[in-house]
Structures are given as structure tokens and as C-alpha cells.
Design a protein around this motif. Structure first.
Motif, mmCIF file in Angstrom:
data_model
loop_
_atom_site.group_PDB
_atom_site.id
_atom_site.type_symbol
_atom_site.label_atom_id
_atom_site.label_comp_id
_atom_site.label_asym_id
_atom_site.label_seq_id
_atom_site.Cartn_x
_atom_site.Cartn_y
_atom_site.Cartn_z
ATOM 1 N N ALA A 35 -44.146 -25.460 14.298
ATOM 2 C CA ALA A 35 -43.854 -24.244 15.064
ATOM 3 C C ALA A 35 -43.521 -23.101 14.122
ATOM 4 C CB ALA A 35 -42.698 -24.491 16.031
ATOM 5 N N GLY A 36 -42.759 -23.388 13.084
ATOM 6 C CA GLY A 36 -42.431 -22.364 12.086
ATOM 7 C C GLY A 36 -43.661 -21.849 11.378
ATOM 8 N N ARG A 37 -44.557 -22.778 11.025
ATOM 9 C CA ARG A 37 -45.816 -22.366 10.379
ATOM 10 C C ARG A 37 -46.604 -21.437 11.302
ATOM 11 N NH1 ARG A 37 -49.021 -26.996 10.028
ATOM 12 N NH2 ARG A 37 -49.801 -26.323 12.040
ATOM 13 N N ASP A 38 -46.707 -21.802 12.564
ATOM 14 C CA ASP A 38 -47.435 -20.967 13.520
ATOM 15 C C ASP A 38 -46.806 -19.571 13.618
ATOM 16 O OD1 ASP A 38 -49.098 -23.134 13.998
ATOM 17 O OD2 ASP A 38 -48.138 -23.667 15.906
ATOM 18 N N LEU A 39 -45.473 -19.534 13.686
ATOM 19 C CA LEU A 39 -44.783 -18.247 13.791
ATOM 20 C C LEU A 39 -45.002 -17.372 12.569
ATOM 21 C CD1 LEU A 39 -41.443 -19.474 15.370
ATOM 22 C CD2 LEU A 39 -42.988 -17.783 16.389
ATOM 23 N N VAL A 40 -44.894 -17.939 11.372
ATOM 24 C CA VAL A 40 -45.062 -17.104 10.182
ATOM 25 C C VAL A 40 -46.516 -16.715 9.961
ATOM 26 C CG1 VAL A 40 -42.956 -17.935 9.070
ATOM 27 C CG2 VAL A 40 -45.138 -18.996 8.478
ATOM 28 N N GLU A 41 -47.448 -17.576 10.352
ATOM 29 C CA GLU A 41 -48.860 -17.193 10.235
ATOM 30 C C GLU A 41 -49.149 -15.959 11.083
ATOM 31 O OE1 GLU A 41 -51.102 -20.736 11.167
ATOM 32 O OE2 GLU A 41 -50.954 -21.476 9.108
ATOM 33 N N VAL A 42 -48.640 -15.950 12.304
ATOM 34 C CA VAL A 42 -48.896 -14.839 13.223
ATOM 35 C C VAL A 42 -48.105 -13.586 12.844
ATOM 36 C CG1 VAL A 42 -48.568 -14.068 15.616
ATOM 37 C CG2 VAL A 42 -49.530 -16.319 15.159
ATOM 38 N N ALA A 75 -28.807 -18.614 2.382
ATOM 39 C CA ALA A 75 -28.712 -17.155 2.525
ATOM 40 C C ALA A 75 -29.738 -16.664 3.540
ATOM 41 C CB ALA A 75 -28.909 -16.466 1.182
ATOM 42 N N LEU A 76 -30.910 -17.288 3.577
ATOM 43 C CA LEU A 76 -31.914 -16.925 4.589
ATOM 44 C C LEU A 76 -31.391 -17.260 5.977
ATOM 45 C CD1 LEU A 76 -35.342 -18.058 3.079
ATOM 46 C CD2 LEU A 76 -34.497 -15.729 3.394
ATOM 47 N N GLU A 77 -30.780 -18.422 6.104
ATOM 48 C CA GLU A 77 -30.224 -18.816 7.405
ATOM 49 C C GLU A 77 -29.185 -17.804 7.865
ATOM 50 O OE1 GLU A 77 -28.812 -22.849 7.306
ATOM 51 O OE2 GLU A 77 -30.663 -23.558 6.402
ATOM 52 N N GLU A 78 -28.334 -17.391 6.951
ATOM 53 C CA GLU A 78 -27.301 -16.420 7.309
ATOM 54 C C GLU A 78 -27.921 -15.063 7.643
ATOM 55 O OE1 GLU A 78 -23.480 -14.291 5.230
ATOM 56 O OE2 GLU A 78 -23.917 -16.364 4.692
ATOM 57 N N ALA A 79 -28.912 -14.655 6.866
ATOM 58 C CA ALA A 79 -29.547 -13.355 7.098
ATOM 59 C C ALA A 79 -30.245 -13.299 8.456
ATOM 60 C CB ALA A 79 -30.550 -13.065 5.986
ATOM 61 N N PHE A 80 -30.792 -14.420 8.901
ATOM 62 C CA PHE A 80 -31.519 -14.463 10.164
ATOM 63 C C PHE A 80 -30.637 -14.860 11.339
ATOM 64 C CE2 PHE A 80 -35.652 -15.780 7.775
ATOM 65 C CZ PHE A 80 -35.756 -14.511 7.248
ATOM 66 N N SER A 81 -29.356 -15.100 11.112
ATOM 67 C CA SER A 81 -28.496 -15.673 12.139
ATOM 68 C C SER A 81 -28.353 -14.803 13.381
ATOM 69 C CB SER A 81 -27.116 -15.995 11.574
ATOM 70 O OG SER A 81 -26.438 -14.798 11.227
ATOM 71 N N ASP A 82 -28.559 -13.506 13.256
ATOM 72 C CA ASP A 82 -28.434 -12.650 14.438
ATOM 73 C C ASP A 82 -29.737 -12.539 15.218
ATOM 74 O OD1 ASP A 82 -29.944 -10.979 12.818
ATOM 75 O OD2 ASP A 82 -28.629 -9.249 13.034
ATOM 76 N N GLY A 83 -30.773 -13.258 14.779
ATOM 77 C CA GLY A 83 -32.049 -13.249 15.490
ATOM 78 C C GLY A 83 -32.984 -12.134 15.073
ATOM 79 N N ARG A 84 -32.545 -11.308 14.147
ATOM 80 C CA ARG A 84 -33.395 -10.221 13.676
ATOM 81 C C ARG A 84 -33.897 -10.558 12.278
ATOM 82 N NH1 ARG A 84 -32.836 -5.544 16.639
ATOM 83 N NH2 ARG A 84 -31.153 -5.617 18.148
ATOM 84 N N ILE A 85 -35.181 -10.371 12.095
ATOM 85 C CA ILE A 85 -35.775 -10.587 10.780
ATOM 86 C C ILE A 85 -36.284 -9.233 10.309
ATOM 87 C CG2 ILE A 85 -37.587 -11.755 9.500
ATOM 88 C CD1 ILE A 85 -37.414 -14.011 11.581
ATOM 89 N N ILE A 96 -37.656 -9.686 16.511
ATOM 90 C CA ILE A 96 -36.522 -10.450 17.017
ATOM 91 C C ILE A 96 -37.025 -11.832 17.414
ATOM 92 C CG2 ILE A 96 -34.744 -10.572 18.805
ATOM 93 C CD1 ILE A 96 -34.795 -7.488 18.833
ATOM 94 N N ALA A 97 -36.278 -12.840 17.004
ATOM 95 C CA ALA A 97 -36.659 -14.218 17.290
ATOM 96 C C ALA A 97 -35.500 -14.950 17.951
ATOM 97 C CB ALA A 97 -37.045 -14.918 15.987
ATOM 98 N N THR A 98 -35.841 -15.962 18.707
ATOM 99 C CA THR A 98 -34.810 -16.808 19.325
ATOM 100 C C THR A 98 -34.183 -17.684 18.243
ATOM 101 O OG1 THR A 98 -36.297 -18.659 19.764
ATOM 102 C CG2 THR A 98 -36.172 -16.919 21.466
ATOM 103 N N PRO A 99 -33.018 -18.248 18.506
ATOM 104 C CA PRO A 99 -32.424 -19.167 17.530
ATOM 105 C C PRO A 99 -33.355 -20.338 17.189
ATOM 106 C CG PRO A 99 -30.783 -18.547 19.153
ATOM 107 C CD PRO A 99 -32.100 -17.985 19.636
ATOM 108 N N GLU A 100 -34.087 -20.837 18.170
ATOM 109 C CA GLU A 100 -35.021 -21.941 17.922
ATOM 110 C C GLU A 100 -36.154 -21.491 17.007
ATOM 111 O OE1 GLU A 100 -34.049 -20.990 21.075
ATOM 112 O OE2 GLU A 100 -32.667 -22.650 21.432
ATOM 113 N N GLN A 101 -36.648 -20.261 17.217
ATOM 114 C CA GLN A 101 -37.703 -19.740 16.353
ATOM 115 C C GLN A 101 -37.191 -19.534 14.928
ATOM 116 O OE1 GLN A 101 -38.646 -16.352 18.825
ATOM 117 N NE2 GLN A 101 -40.603 -17.255 19.429
#
Length: 114
Positions: A35-42, A75-85, A96-101
Motif C-alpha cells: 500500500a505504501g509503494r502504491d501511495l508513493v508511486e502515485v 524522524a520521518l515518523e515524527e514529521a508525518f505524525s500530523d498527517g501532513r507530508i 494530507i494522508a490518513t494515519p494508516e497511509q
């Protein structure tokens, strides 16, 4: 059979039953990485290299397989913790991504690291 062995077998059986009921949760690592691969590819692949050996289409965008050289994974986990990349780079869009994404994206990026 000893009491200790019986207790261990009972505990193992209970865990197996609990995990069988959890289905998708137990299958999460492979599914989450895919799922992560699909998300980053898109969402990221237009600029970043998101595979094991491809080049980044945008020369300033670091390949995802080398991100741990620049940022510790936690650090990536912390940076993305609010759902914003987002990044300070003007070419990189915010999404904006869901916590699961977020978990799936981080799992995929972690799977690429040497």
C-alpha cells in the motif's frame, strides 16, 4: 507433558486464535508495504525515485532508498505524525494522508533502506 509446556502451548493457541480473528492486522506488513509503494508511486513518483534502482525524475528530489542517510526513520515518523507530508522545497506539493497511509508510506520507505 510438563505444566510449563502445557501453559506455553495454551498461550500459543490463544495467541493463534486471537491473531486469526485479526486477519488483516496480522497480514499488515506485506500489505502495508505494498500500500505504501502504491501511495508513493502515485503521489511522489513524478519527482522522487521510489524504487530500488531508478533515478529521481526531479534532480533535486532524493531517492526514497537513500532517505535514511539524510533523516533517521523515526524522524520521518515524527514529521508525518500530523498527517501532513510537506517540505520546504517549493516544488513539492503538500498532501494530507490518513494515519494508516502514513504508516504504509513509512513502512515502504523503511523497506527500501539498505
Amino acid at each position: 507433558m510438563t505444566h510449563r509446556l502445557k501453559t506455553g502451548l495454551a498461550f500459543g493457541s490463544a495467541m493463534l486464535c486471537l491473531s486469526a480473528g485479526a486477519g488483516p492486522v496480522m497480514a499488515q506488513p506485506v500489505d502495508e508495504i505494498e500500500a505504501g509503494r502504491d501511495l508513493v508511486e502515485v503521489n511522489c513518483g513524478a519527482c522522487h525515485s521510489v524504487g530500488q534502482a531508478d533515478a529521481s525524475p526531479h534532480e533535486a528530489a532524493p531517492p526514497f532508498r537513500t532517505l535514511s542517510e539524510r533523516f533517521p526513520m523515526d524522524a520521518l515518523e515524527e514529521a508525518f505524525s500530523d498527517g501532513r507530508i510537506y517540505s520546504g522545497h517549493p516544488d513539492m506539493p503538500e498532501f494530507i494522508a490518513t494515519p494508516e497511509q502514513i504508516d504504509a508510506i513509512i513502512a515502504y520507505i523503511a523497506s527500501l533502506q539498505g
